[in-house]
Write a protein that holds these residues in place. Structure first.
Motif, mmCIF file in Angstrom:
data_model
loop_
_atom_site.group_PDB
_atom_site.id
_atom_site.type_symbol
_atom_site.label_atom_id
_atom_site.label_comp_id
_atom_site.label_asym_id
_atom_site.label_seq_id
_atom_site.Cartn_x
_atom_site.Cartn_y
_atom_site.Cartn_z
ATOM 1 N N ASP A 27 0.827 -1.202 0.000
ATOM 2 C CA ASP A 27 0.000 0.000 0.000
ATOM 3 C C ASP A 27 0.868 1.262 0.000
ATOM 4 O OD1 ASP A 27 -2.649 1.298 0.235
ATOM 5 O OD2 ASP A 27 -1.918 1.910 2.201
ATOM 6 N N LEU A 28 1.950 1.237 0.778
ATOM 7 C CA LEU A 28 2.857 2.379 0.800
ATOM 8 C C LEU A 28 3.567 2.545 -0.541
ATOM 9 C CD1 LEU A 28 4.374 1.956 4.377
ATOM 10 C CD2 LEU A 28 2.785 3.723 3.628
ATOM 11 N N LYS A 29 3.926 1.436 -1.167
ATOM 12 C CA LYS A 29 4.533 1.500 -2.500
ATOM 13 C C LYS A 29 3.571 2.146 -3.499
ATOM 14 C CE LYS A 29 6.257 -2.334 -4.016
ATOM 15 N NZ LYS A 29 6.340 -3.793 -4.242
ATOM 16 N N GLN A 30 2.304 1.776 -3.428
ATOM 17 C CA GLN A 30 1.323 2.366 -4.339
ATOM 18 C C GLN A 30 1.207 3.871 -4.130
ATOM 19 O OE1 GLN A 30 -2.344 0.203 -3.812
ATOM 20 N NE2 GLN A 30 -1.642 -1.541 -5.019
ATOM 21 N N GLY A 31 1.522 4.318 -2.913
ATOM 22 C CA GLY A 31 1.518 5.744 -2.625
ATOM 23 C C GLY A 31 2.791 6.447 -3.052
ATOM 24 N N GLY A 32 3.719 5.716 -3.671
ATOM 25 C CA GLY A 32 4.928 6.332 -4.214
ATOM 26 C C GLY A 32 6.167 6.200 -3.353
ATOM 27 N N ALA A 33 6.115 5.378 -2.306
ATOM 28 C CA ALA A 33 7.289 5.209 -1.453
ATOM 29 C C ALA A 33 8.358 4.384 -2.159
ATOM 30 C CB ALA A 33 6.899 4.536 -0.140
ATOM 31 N N HIS A 34 9.613 4.662 -1.800
ATOM 32 C CA HIS A 34 10.753 3.841 -2.193
ATOM 33 C C HIS A 34 11.053 2.937 -0.993
ATOM 34 C CE1 HIS A 34 10.976 7.683 -4.279
ATOM 35 N NE2 HIS A 34 11.810 7.195 -5.165
ATOM 36 N N VAL A 35 11.252 1.661 -1.223
ATOM 37 C CA VAL A 35 11.465 0.716 -0.124
ATOM 38 C C VAL A 35 12.777 -0.031 -0.335
ATOM 39 C CG1 VAL A 35 10.559 -1.284 1.126
ATOM 40 C CG2 VAL A 35 8.970 0.414 0.175
ATOM 41 N N VAL A 36 13.601 -0.053 0.713
ATOM 42 C CA VAL A 36 14.803 -0.892 0.728
ATOM 43 C C VAL A 36 14.681 -1.819 1.934
ATOM 44 C CG1 VAL A 36 17.313 -0.992 0.926
ATOM 45 C CG2 VAL A 36 16.238 0.862 -0.360
ATOM 46 N N MET A 37 14.800 -3.111 1.681
ATOM 47 C CA MET A 37 14.730 -4.095 2.757
ATOM 48 C C MET A 37 16.017 -4.909 2.775
ATOM 49 S SD MET A 37 11.942 -7.156 3.359
ATOM 50 C CE MET A 37 12.268 -7.933 1.783
ATOM 51 N N VAL A 38 16.521 -5.165 3.981
ATOM 52 C CA VAL A 38 17.634 -6.100 4.133
ATOM 53 C C VAL A 38 17.127 -7.280 4.954
ATOM 54 C CG1 VAL A 38 19.405 -4.310 3.949
ATOM 55 C CG2 VAL A 38 18.559 -4.949 6.202
ATOM 56 N N THR A 39 17.460 -8.474 4.491
ATOM 57 C CA THR A 39 16.965 -9.669 5.166
ATOM 58 C C THR A 39 17.802 -10.880 4.781
ATOM 59 O OG1 THR A 39 14.980 -11.002 5.592
ATOM 60 C CG2 THR A 39 15.312 -10.257 3.328
ATOM 61 N N HIS A 40 17.690 -11.932 5.584
ATOM 62 C CA HIS A 40 18.247 -13.231 5.202
ATOM 63 C C HIS A 40 17.131 -14.197 4.807
ATOM 64 C CE1 HIS A 40 17.240 -13.776 9.512
ATOM 65 N NE2 HIS A 40 16.873 -14.973 9.092
ATOM 66 N N ASP A 41 15.875 -13.712 4.841
ATOM 67 C CA ASP A 41 14.694 -14.537 4.634
ATOM 68 C C ASP A 41 14.307 -14.535 3.154
ATOM 69 O OD1 ASP A 41 12.106 -15.613 4.481
ATOM 70 O OD2 ASP A 41 11.532 -14.829 6.441
ATOM 71 N N LEU A 42 14.558 -15.644 2.467
ATOM 72 C CA LEU A 42 14.287 -15.733 1.036
ATOM 73 C C LEU A 42 12.799 -15.569 0.734
ATOM 74 C CD1 LEU A 42 17.144 -17.181 1.327
ATOM 75 C CD2 LEU A 42 16.513 -18.396 -0.757
ATOM 76 N N GLN A 43 11.939 -16.159 1.556
ATOM 77 C CA GLN A 43 10.504 -16.071 1.299
ATOM 78 C C GLN A 43 10.005 -14.635 1.434
ATOM 79 O OE1 GLN A 43 7.968 -18.408 3.880
ATOM 80 N NE2 GLN A 43 6.318 -18.423 2.374
ATOM 81 N N CYS A 44 10.492 -13.933 2.452
ATOM 82 C CA CYS A 44 10.112 -12.530 2.640
ATOM 83 C C CYS A 44 10.547 -11.707 1.429
ATOM 84 C CB CYS A 44 10.749 -11.994 3.911
ATOM 85 S SG CYS A 44 10.496 -10.231 4.189
ATOM 86 N N ALA A 45 11.778 -11.920 0.975
ATOM 87 C CA ALA A 45 12.270 -11.194 -0.189
ATOM 88 C C ALA A 45 11.387 -11.471 -1.405
ATOM 89 C CB ALA A 45 13.708 -11.605 -0.479
ATOM 90 N N HIS A 46 11.023 -12.716 -1.587
ATOM 91 C CA HIS A 46 10.233 -13.103 -2.747
ATOM 92 C C HIS A 46 8.822 -12.514 -2.691
ATOM 93 C CE1 HIS A 46 8.163 -15.992 -5.524
ATOM 94 N NE2 HIS A 46 9.229 -15.707 -6.228
ATOM 95 N N LEU A 47 8.261 -12.402 -1.497
ATOM 96 C CA LEU A 47 6.914 -11.861 -1.331
ATOM 97 C C LEU A 47 6.860 -10.354 -1.560
ATOM 98 C CD1 LEU A 47 5.687 -13.775 1.856
ATOM 99 C CD2 LEU A 47 4.689 -13.938 -0.432
ATOM 100 N N LEU A 48 7.915 -9.646 -1.162
ATOM 101 C CA LEU A 48 7.825 -8.194 -1.047
ATOM 102 C C LEU A 48 8.562 -7.421 -2.132
ATOM 103 C CD1 LEU A 48 7.856 -6.388 2.330
ATOM 104 C CD2 LEU A 48 9.119 -5.402 0.438
ATOM 105 N N ALA A 49 9.664 -7.954 -2.645
ATOM 106 C CA ALA A 49 10.565 -7.149 -3.474
ATOM 107 C C ALA A 49 10.171 -7.129 -4.945
ATOM 108 C CB ALA A 49 11.992 -7.666 -3.337
#
Length: 240
Positions: free
Chosen positions: A178-200
């Protein structure tokens, strides 16, 4: 179109290179994930983006600002979500957000705070309860409500889904979308492959400070990502 740009950034601590010529960019409405294990350089990268560390070489820029030289101004448009959200445990969500928006020089009305908490899905019955009794997912919702109230344009997420159950992860991913749809830029750091796949939208694999692979997420299945990740780790170990 607004852009976060990290260009040829390096950071050393003594003889140890924590980040080595890191380059990536993020457009408005996109999420970029740096995926890596302990010691990969993720925390150093976050601290560089936050302006807590000065790069030894290269540049980090967002909108019209250099994230080191103009860090005081840039922070007004930036929001950091750590692994463990720190709020005042004896205060309610309403009281925390009232205080924190004032601290950020962006005071909000009680109505606006309630609307932000409603928008992130925090139950109304919890708005006035001390946050010390909240789950991690509930604390994250309060933090994301703060990002909305600040109208943050750059979100830095540090291991955001660690310790969340599957339902809470699904809610979290929807809130960031929802925040991305509002024009936000998002940087995430993680070791969780599933989280990366869901969000990035884009995924970069970071090993020993080096970006060893980069892909568009839509080109990958979760199995593809897992294979790419472990092959990249193996290749980096063999070249070390």
């Amino acid at each position: 179109m607004s852009l976060l740009r990290v260009h040829q950034v390096s950071k050393r601590f003594g003889n140890q290179t924590a980040v080595d010529r890191l380059t990536f960019s993020v457009r408005a409405g996109q999420a970029y994930c740096l995926l890596g294990g302990n010691g990969a350089g993720k925390s150093t990268t976050v601290n560089l983006l936050l302006g807590f560390l000065r790069p030894d070489q290269g540049t980090l820029s967002f909108l019209d600002w250099d994230l080191w030289r103009d860090r005081a101004v840039a922070r007004d448009h930036l929001f950091y979500l750590p692994d463990q959200v720190s709020l005042y445990p004896e205060f309610s969500a309403l009281e925390n957000l009232d205080y924190l928006t004032r601290l950020a020089n962006k005071p909000s009305t009680a109505m606006a705070i309630r609307e932000a908490l409603d928008a992130v899905g925090l139950p109304r019955v919890a708005h006035g309860q001390p946050v010390g009794a909240y789950s991690k997912g509930m604390r994250q919702k309060v933090a994301i409500a703060l990002a909305r109230l600040k109208d943050a344009k750059l979100l830095l997420l540090d291991e955001p889904t660690s310790g969340l159950d599957p339902a809470a992860i699904k809610e979290f991913v929807a809130l960031i979308a929802d925040l991305k749809q509002g024009g936000a830029h998002v940087v995430m750091v993680t070791h969780d492959l599933q989280c990366a796949h869901l969000l990035a939208d884009h995924i970069g694999i970071l090993q020993a400070g080096v970006l060893v692979a980069e892909r568009e997420n839509r080109q990958l299945s979760l199995d593809d990502l897992e294979h790419l990740y472990f092959q990249s780790v193996l290749d980096q170990q063999e070249s070390a």
